[in-house]
Design an enzyme around this catalytic site. Structure first.
Site, short mmCIF file in Angstrom:
data_model
loop_
_atom_site.label_atom_id
_atom_site.label_comp_id
_atom_site.label_asym_id
_atom_site.label_seq_id
_atom_site.Cartn_x
_atom_site.Cartn_y
_atom_site.Cartn_z
N CYS A 86 -5.71 -0.04 -22.76
CA CYS A 86 -5.21 -0.74 -21.56
C CYS A 86 -4.30 -1.88 -22.00
CB CYS A 86 -6.34 -1.42 -20.81
SG CYS A 86 -7.44 -0.29 -19.97
N ARG A 125 -2.21 -5.06 -14.80
CA ARG A 125 -2.61 -4.29 -15.98
C ARG A 125 -2.32 -2.81 -15.81
NH1 ARG A 125 -8.40 -3.61 -15.67
NH2 ARG A 125 -8.41 -3.07 -17.88
N ASN A 169 -11.05 -2.61 -22.61
CA ASN A 169 -11.97 -2.02 -23.57
C ASN A 169 -11.90 -2.75 -24.92
OD1 ASN A 169 -13.80 0.05 -23.14
ND2 ASN A 169 -12.75 1.37 -24.60
C1 LIG Z 1 -12.55 1.75 -19.81
C2 LIG Z 1 -11.86 0.69 -18.94
C3 LIG Z 1 -10.85 -0.04 -19.80
C4 LIG Z 1 -9.66 0.80 -20.05
C5 LIG Z 1 -9.57 1.10 -21.49
O1 LIG Z 1 -9.38 0.23 -22.30
N1 LIG Z 1 -9.73 2.39 -21.80
C6 LIG Z 1 -9.65 2.90 -23.13
C7 LIG Z 1 -10.81 3.82 -23.38
S1 LIG Z 1 -10.90 4.15 -25.06
O2 LIG Z 1 -11.15 2.91 -25.77
O3 LIG Z 1 -9.64 4.73 -25.45
O4 LIG Z 1 -11.98 5.10 -25.22
C8 LIG Z 1 -12.85 -0.31 -18.34
C9 LIG Z 1 -12.14 -1.44 -17.58
C10 LIG Z 1 -13.07 -1.89 -16.47
C11 LIG Z 1 -14.35 -1.08 -16.72
C12 LIG Z 1 -15.29 -0.88 -15.52
C13 LIG Z 1 -15.72 -2.23 -14.96
O5 LIG Z 1 -16.21 -3.08 -15.99
C14 LIG Z 1 -16.76 -2.06 -13.85
C15 LIG Z 1 -17.95 -1.16 -14.24
C16 LIG Z 1 -18.92 -1.87 -15.18
C17 LIG Z 1 -20.12 -1.00 -15.55
O6 LIG Z 1 -20.90 -1.69 -16.47
C18 LIG Z 1 -19.65 0.31 -16.14
C19 LIG Z 1 -18.72 1.04 -15.21
C20 LIG Z 1 -17.48 0.19 -14.79
C21 LIG Z 1 -16.82 1.00 -13.67
C22 LIG Z 1 -16.52 -0.05 -15.97
C23 LIG Z 1 -16.06 1.26 -16.62
C24 LIG Z 1 -15.05 1.05 -17.77
O7 LIG Z 1 -15.64 0.37 -18.82
C25 LIG Z 1 -13.83 0.23 -17.26
C26 LIG Z 1 -13.09 1.10 -16.24
#
Ligand SMILES: C[C@H](CCC(=O)NCCS(=O)(=O)O)[C@H]1CC[C@H]2[C@@H]3[C@H](O)C[C@@H]4C[C@H](O)CC[C@]4(C)[C@H]3C[C@H](O)[C@]12C
Length: 325
Positions: free
Chosen positions: A2, A16, A79
């Protein structure tokens, strides 16, 4: 992966890219002032600043990914795998679970300076929302018009970094991301001169050669350099259209196209699911999605901000094409 960034013209903008291979059914969500925020280990907030942002709503609770409050303070979680380290409950601190962090900060504070003070007594406690929504390894950018900080809960404790770039991506830890910029100080938007050798007749055969060496791959370290370079050199007019267009161009410079980043050993590929741009002065949250390049907006001030129930708008994901003939 991200990328989050800020941009200031007449107004200030925060947003973002959310890059992932699947969606948690996130929606643009407005939390009004009298929605009661319960916290697992801290005092509830019965009334607070109103908040707009992207969230998954579970059991009536907005799990925010990125958001802005009515005072213009903004925050996004990105992340941070293998580095995020949440702690056991600490009796002498305010214990906030990671999923509560955005509401707790944006509910109460107006500026980054206030947040810096509050973070001194904060412990990010290892409590998940539920078994279906386990702990996410995140770090955060918190911004107002003047400044940004990066917050990382790591093995040594809670680290708060000044973030003069106003950009955040993912790993490695933010001190290393900042240090890495030293390696790119020679990059320029200008036409380069031949400092290589006077004995060679080197030619400026293309525009943009001052930026040769700027990373173009989609790793988080490379996206950080690319997004900082693009943001720090960004120019635009200060109308709403020019400002948000420039903002989406900055995010576009580090967007992920399906097929370029494989996840695991499956045939899953990370894409930029949505890009957001919030006018933090006006409380308008704009977004585009992977397939919908038309900008859609939600204005928090069109909602009943003194109410107590969430307003939420599912993202419009399909392409809208305006035919000219
Ligand atoms: C994964 C998301 C960040 C995007 C990112 O960096 N992706 C890269 C993935 S990877 O490294 O390549 O595997 C994060 C951003 C916000 C997060 C969400 C938010 O924190 C809100 C909730 C929080 C809960 O604890 C988990 C589900 C969730 C719904 C989260 C799921 C996931 O961790 C999200 C969607």
């Amino acid at each position: 992966m991200c990328t989050a960034t800020n941009y200031t013209t007449k107004d200030h903008y925060f947003g973002r890219n959310l890059d992932l291979e699947f969606s948690y059914h996130e929606e643009v969500t407005v939390t009004p002032r009298n929605f009661r925020f319960e916290f697992r280990k801290a005092e509830p907030l019965a009334s607070h600043h109103a908040i707009i942002g992207m969230a998954t709503i579970v059991d009536g609770y907005p799990l925010y990914y990125d958001a802005t409050n009515e005072k213009g303070l903004s925050m996004a979680g990105l992340n941070f795998p293998e580095n995020a380290d949440y702690k056991p409950e600490a009796p002498d601190r305010t214990n906030i679970a990671p999923f509560e962090f955005i509401p707790w900060i944006l509910g109460q504070f107006e500026t980054v300076a206030e947040v810096r003070d509050a973070l001194a007594g904060l412990n990010l406690v290892k409590i998940n929302f539920s078994d279906a929504y386990p702990l996410s390894p995140l770090h955060w950018i918190i911004s107002d018009r003047e400044a940004s900080i990066t917050v990382e809960s790591v093995a040594e404790g809670l680290k708060v970094y000044e973030n003069p770039t106003q950009v955040l991506t993912n790993n490695p830890t933010f001190d290393i991301q900042l240090f890495n910029l030293n390696n790119f100080m020679h990059l320029s938007t200008r036409t380069p001169e031949n400092t290589f050798s006077k004995e060679l007749d080197l030619d400026v055969y293309s525009r943009g050669m001052g930026g040769i060496g700027l990373p173009g791959d989609l790793s988080s370290a490379s996206r950080f350099v690319k997004a900082v370079f693009t943001r720090m050199n960004s120019l635009s007019g200060d109308s709403e259209s020019e400002s948000i267009s420039q903002f989406f161009q900055i995010l576009g410079s580090v967007a992920q196209q399906r097929g370029c980043v494989q996840v695991g050993d499956k045939d899953d590929f990370e894409i930029t699911i949505y890009s957001s741009c919030c006018n933090t002065d006006k409380g308008i949250y704009y977004y585009t999605t992977y397939e919908n390049s038309q900008v859609t907006g939600v204005d928090m001030h069109k909602e009943d901000l003194d109410g107590s129930t969430l307003a939420h708008y599912p993202m419009i994901k399909g392409q809208s094409i305006r035919m000219e003939n």
